[in-house]
Design a protein around this motif. Structure first.
Motif, mmCIF file in Angstrom:
data_model
loop_
_atom_site.group_PDB
_atom_site.id
_atom_site.type_symbol
_atom_site.label_atom_id
_atom_site.label_comp_id
_atom_site.label_asym_id
_atom_site.label_seq_id
_atom_site.Cartn_x
_atom_site.Cartn_y
_atom_site.Cartn_z
ATOM 1 N N ARG A 192 -23.899 17.177 -26.771
ATOM 2 C CA ARG A 192 -23.768 15.757 -27.124
ATOM 3 C C ARG A 192 -23.298 15.604 -28.576
ATOM 4 O O ARG A 192 -22.470 14.737 -28.878
ATOM 5 N N VAL A 193 -23.806 16.443 -29.467
ATOM 6 C CA VAL A 193 -23.368 16.394 -30.869
ATOM 7 C C VAL A 193 -21.890 16.790 -30.969
ATOM 8 O O VAL A 193 -21.136 16.184 -31.740
ATOM 9 N N ALA A 194 -21.475 17.769 -30.189
ATOM 10 C CA ALA A 194 -20.070 18.187 -30.213
ATOM 11 C C ALA A 194 -19.149 17.029 -29.813
ATOM 12 O O ALA A 194 -18.090 16.827 -30.426
ATOM 13 N N LEU A 195 -19.542 16.270 -28.812
ATOM 14 C CA LEU A 195 -18.740 15.113 -28.401
ATOM 15 C C LEU A 195 -18.697 14.059 -29.498
ATOM 16 O O LEU A 195 -17.643 13.468 -29.763
ATOM 17 N N LEU A 196 -19.834 13.827 -30.154
ATOM 18 C CA LEU A 196 -19.873 12.902 -31.294
ATOM 19 C C LEU A 196 -18.955 13.378 -32.418
ATOM 20 O O LEU A 196 -18.243 12.584 -33.028
ATOM 21 N N ALA A 197 -19.015 14.662 -32.697
ATOM 22 C CA ALA A 197 -18.208 15.231 -33.778
ATOM 23 C C ALA A 197 -16.721 15.000 -33.518
ATOM 24 O O ALA A 197 -15.972 14.670 -34.443
ATOM 25 N N GLU A 198 -16.307 15.141 -32.283
ATOM 26 C CA GLU A 198 -14.912 14.888 -31.938
ATOM 27 C C GLU A 198 -14.562 13.416 -32.135
ATOM 28 O O GLU A 198 -13.508 13.092 -32.671
ATOM 29 N N GLN A 199 -15.459 12.516 -31.726
ATOM 30 C CA GLN A 199 -15.227 11.081 -31.899
ATOM 31 C C GLN A 199 -15.115 10.704 -33.376
ATOM 32 O O GLN A 199 -14.296 9.887 -33.757
ATOM 33 N N HIS A 200 -15.973 11.320 -34.207
ATOM 34 C CA HIS A 200 -16.007 11.005 -35.637
ATOM 35 C C HIS A 200 -15.008 11.840 -36.442
ATOM 36 O O HIS A 200 -14.851 11.618 -37.642
ATOM 37 N N ASP A 201 -14.391 12.821 -35.786
ATOM 38 C CA ASP A 201 -13.520 13.778 -36.463
ATOM 39 C C ASP A 201 -14.219 14.355 -37.693
ATOM 40 O O ASP A 201 -13.670 14.425 -38.794
ATOM 41 N N HIS A 202 -15.477 14.726 -37.464
ATOM 42 C CA HIS A 202 -16.298 15.292 -38.546
ATOM 43 C C HIS A 202 -17.254 16.294 -37.912
ATOM 44 O O HIS A 202 -18.133 15.916 -37.140
ATOM 45 N N HIS A 203 -17.072 17.550 -38.210
ATOM 46 C CA HIS A 203 -17.746 18.615 -37.476
ATOM 47 C C HIS A 203 -18.832 19.290 -38.310
ATOM 48 O O HIS A 203 -18.586 19.655 -39.460
ATOM 49 N N PRO A 204 -20.014 19.453 -37.715
ATOM 50 C CA PRO A 204 -21.135 20.031 -38.452
ATOM 51 C C PRO A 204 -21.038 21.550 -38.567
ATOM 52 O O PRO A 204 -20.354 22.207 -37.788
ATOM 53 N N GLU A 205 -21.758 22.056 -39.540
ATOM 54 C CA GLU A 205 -22.059 23.485 -39.587
ATOM 55 C C GLU A 205 -23.406 23.582 -38.887
ATOM 56 O O GLU A 205 -24.317 22.804 -39.190
ATOM 57 N N TRP A 206 -23.555 24.502 -37.939
ATOM 58 C CA TRP A 206 -24.819 24.558 -37.220
ATOM 59 C C TRP A 206 -25.112 25.942 -36.691
ATOM 60 O O TRP A 206 -24.251 26.803 -36.625
ATOM 61 N N SER A 207 -26.375 26.117 -36.324
ATOM 62 C CA SER A 207 -26.790 27.359 -35.674
ATOM 63 C C SER A 207 -27.847 27.008 -34.633
ATOM 64 O O SER A 207 -28.512 25.972 -34.712
ATOM 65 N N ASN A 208 -27.964 27.887 -33.670
ATOM 66 C CA ASN A 208 -28.915 27.700 -32.581
ATOM 67 C C ASN A 208 -29.604 29.015 -32.294
ATOM 68 O O ASN A 208 -28.957 30.039 -32.125
ATOM 69 N N VAL A 209 -30.935 28.969 -32.267
ATOM 70 C CA VAL A 209 -31.731 30.092 -31.818
ATOM 71 C C VAL A 209 -32.753 29.534 -30.840
ATOM 72 O O VAL A 209 -33.596 28.709 -31.218
ATOM 73 N N TYR A 210 -32.608 29.910 -29.581
ATOM 74 C CA TYR A 210 -33.443 29.477 -28.471
ATOM 75 C C TYR A 210 -33.621 27.957 -28.444
ATOM 76 O O TYR A 210 -32.728 27.241 -28.026
ATOM 77 N N ASN A 211 -34.749 27.433 -28.917
ATOM 78 C CA ASN A 211 -35.015 25.992 -28.818
ATOM 79 C C ASN A 211 -34.789 25.255 -30.135
ATOM 80 O O ASN A 211 -35.111 24.089 -30.251
ATOM 81 N N ARG A 212 -34.204 25.921 -31.112
ATOM 82 C CA ARG A 212 -34.033 25.345 -32.444
ATOM 83 C C ARG A 212 -32.542 25.195 -32.767
ATOM 84 O O ARG A 212 -31.759 26.110 -32.552
ATOM 85 N N VAL A 213 -32.181 24.024 -33.282
ATOM 86 C CA VAL A 213 -30.814 23.763 -33.735
ATOM 87 C C VAL A 213 -30.900 23.320 -35.191
ATOM 88 O O VAL A 213 -31.622 22.379 -35.515
ATOM 89 N N GLU A 214 -30.187 24.015 -36.056
ATOM 90 C CA GLU A 214 -30.127 23.646 -37.465
ATOM 91 C C GLU A 214 -28.732 23.107 -37.749
ATOM 92 O O GLU A 214 -27.733 23.746 -37.405
ATOM 93 N N ILE A 215 -28.668 21.919 -38.360
ATOM 94 C CA ILE A 215 -27.393 21.269 -38.636
ATOM 95 C C ILE A 215 -27.260 21.020 -40.134
ATOM 96 O O ILE A 215 -28.192 20.540 -40.770
ATOM 97 N N THR A 216 -26.093 21.334 -40.659
ATOM 98 C CA THR A 216 -25.734 21.036 -42.044
ATOM 99 C C THR A 216 -24.490 20.164 -42.012
ATOM 100 O O THR A 216 -23.531 20.470 -41.305
ATOM 101 N N LEU A 217 -24.530 19.086 -42.787
ATOM 102 C CA LEU A 217 -23.382 18.190 -42.900
ATOM 103 C C LEU A 217 -22.910 18.139 -44.347
ATOM 104 O O LEU A 217 -23.707 17.938 -45.263
ATOM 105 N N THR A 218 -21.631 18.351 -44.532
ATOM 106 C CA THR A 218 -20.968 18.236 -45.823
ATOM 107 C C THR A 218 -19.519 17.872 -45.566
ATOM 108 O O THR A 218 -19.017 18.102 -44.463
ATOM 109 N N THR A 219 -18.862 17.295 -46.533
ATOM 110 C CA THR A 219 -17.455 16.927 -46.389
ATOM 111 C C THR A 219 -16.642 17.806 -47.311
ATOM 112 O O THR A 219 -16.648 17.607 -48.533
#
Length: 96
Positions: free
Chosen positions: A48-75
């Motif tokens: 869902r975040v990936a679809l948002l990122a495409e709509q906003h043309d702004h893509h996060p830096e992120w990582s996923n380990v099992y049930n955890r998602v870490e997101i970093t936003l910078t321009t």
């Protein structure tokens, strides 16, 4: 036209609006960790975040380990935090 970086005052105001996000140590990005019941739920959130990122043309830096998602936003075009990051964080928050 260059994207303006948030001033320290604007950064403080943004963080008041984004209570679960924190300013990265260097002050150039915001970060948040999300926890879910399992990997499938975390992966669905990332989709869902990936679809948002495409709509906003702004893509996060992120990582996923099992049930955890870490997101970093910078321009990168602004050399740090911008209003684009704040808007993206608000859109991500609306998903959870």
């Amino acid at each position: 036209m260059p994207i303006p970086q948030l001033t320290p005052t604007e950064c403080e105001e943004a963080l008041r609006q984004l209570s679960d996000w924190t300013l990265r140590d260097d002050g150039l990005a915001i970060e948040r960790e999300f926890r879910f019941r399992d990997f499938s739920e975390a992966f669905g959130f990332m989709t869902r975040v990936a679809l948002l990122a495409e709509q906003h043309d702004h893509h996060p830096e992120w990582s996923n380990v099992y049930n955890r998602v870490e997101i970093t936003l910078t321009t990168h075009d602004a050399g740090g935090l911008s209003q684009r990051d704040v808007k993206m964080a608000q859109a991500i928050d609306a998903l959870v």
